[in-house]
Design a protein around this motif. Structure first.
Motif, short mmCIF file in Angstrom:
data_model
loop_
_atom_site.label_atom_id
_atom_site.label_comp_id
_atom_site.label_asym_id
_atom_site.label_seq_id
_atom_site.Cartn_x
_atom_site.Cartn_y
_atom_site.Cartn_z
N SER A 4 0.77 -1.03 0.48
CA SER A 4 -0.32 0.19 -0.01
C SER A 4 0.71 1.42 -0.34
O SER A 4 2.10 1.20 0.29
N ARG A 7 -9.42 -1.14 -4.49
CA ARG A 7 -8.34 -0.85 -4.11
C ARG A 7 -8.17 0.30 -3.76
O ARG A 7 -7.39 1.04 -2.53
N ASN A 62 -4.52 0.68 -1.77
CA ASN A 62 -4.20 -0.71 -1.30
C ASN A 62 -4.09 -2.11 -2.18
O ASN A 62 -4.77 -1.61 -3.11
N SER A 63 -3.67 -2.76 -2.27
CA SER A 63 -3.42 -4.41 -3.75
C SER A 63 -2.50 -4.58 -4.22
O SER A 63 -2.78 -4.39 -5.75
N LYS A 67 -0.93 -3.73 -7.94
CA LYS A 67 0.33 -4.57 -8.74
C LYS A 67 1.08 -4.01 -9.35
O LYS A 67 0.79 -2.85 -9.86
N ASP A 89 0.01 -0.76 -11.84
CA ASP A 89 -0.36 0.17 -11.07
C ASP A 89 0.71 1.09 -11.82
O ASP A 89 1.22 1.84 -11.14
#
Length: 121
Positions: free
Chosen positions: A16, A65, A82-83, A85, A88
């Protein structure tokens, strides 16, 4: 008018980050604020936006997310991610426009300098 985006960094997949966008020189509470991201060679992509009243909007792939919020008393908008990848990974920009939000970056009047988010796999 100045927008300053900060809070980016390097994080592992699944981690995060919280980005902040601090504004000065405008009546912040009257502006919608959006977050966009861009990778080299690609067009700037809408991430999320929040209206002056606190209504929020997200790109579909970010729903669940990412969370955008604002603290008008601090002239600041936040993007909790959050979460995360690897996809991103991008430079994230905040932008402000009077009135309603937009998903089109060309309609935003003021821009921050961008903060780099790198997600490692």
């Amino acid at each position: 008018v100045q927008l300053q985006a900060y809070g980016g960094g390097l994080v592992q997949a699944g981690g995060s980050l919280r980005l902040s966008c601090a504004a000065s020189g405008l009546t912040f509470s009257r502006y919608a604020v959006g977050w966009f991201r861009q990778t080299p060679g690609k067009e700037r992509e809408f991430v999320a936006a929040i209206t002056w009243s606190g209504s929020t909007y997200y790109e579909d792939s970010m729903k669940g997310r990412f969370t955008i919020s604002r603290a008008n008393a601090k002239n600041t908008v936040y993007l909790q991610m959050n979460s995360l990848k690897p996809e991103d990974t991008a430079a994230y920009y905040c932008a402000a426009k009077p009135g309603s939000y937009s998903t089109s970056y060309s309609l935003y009047e003021y821009w921050g300098q961008g903060t780099q988010v790198t997600v490692s796999s």
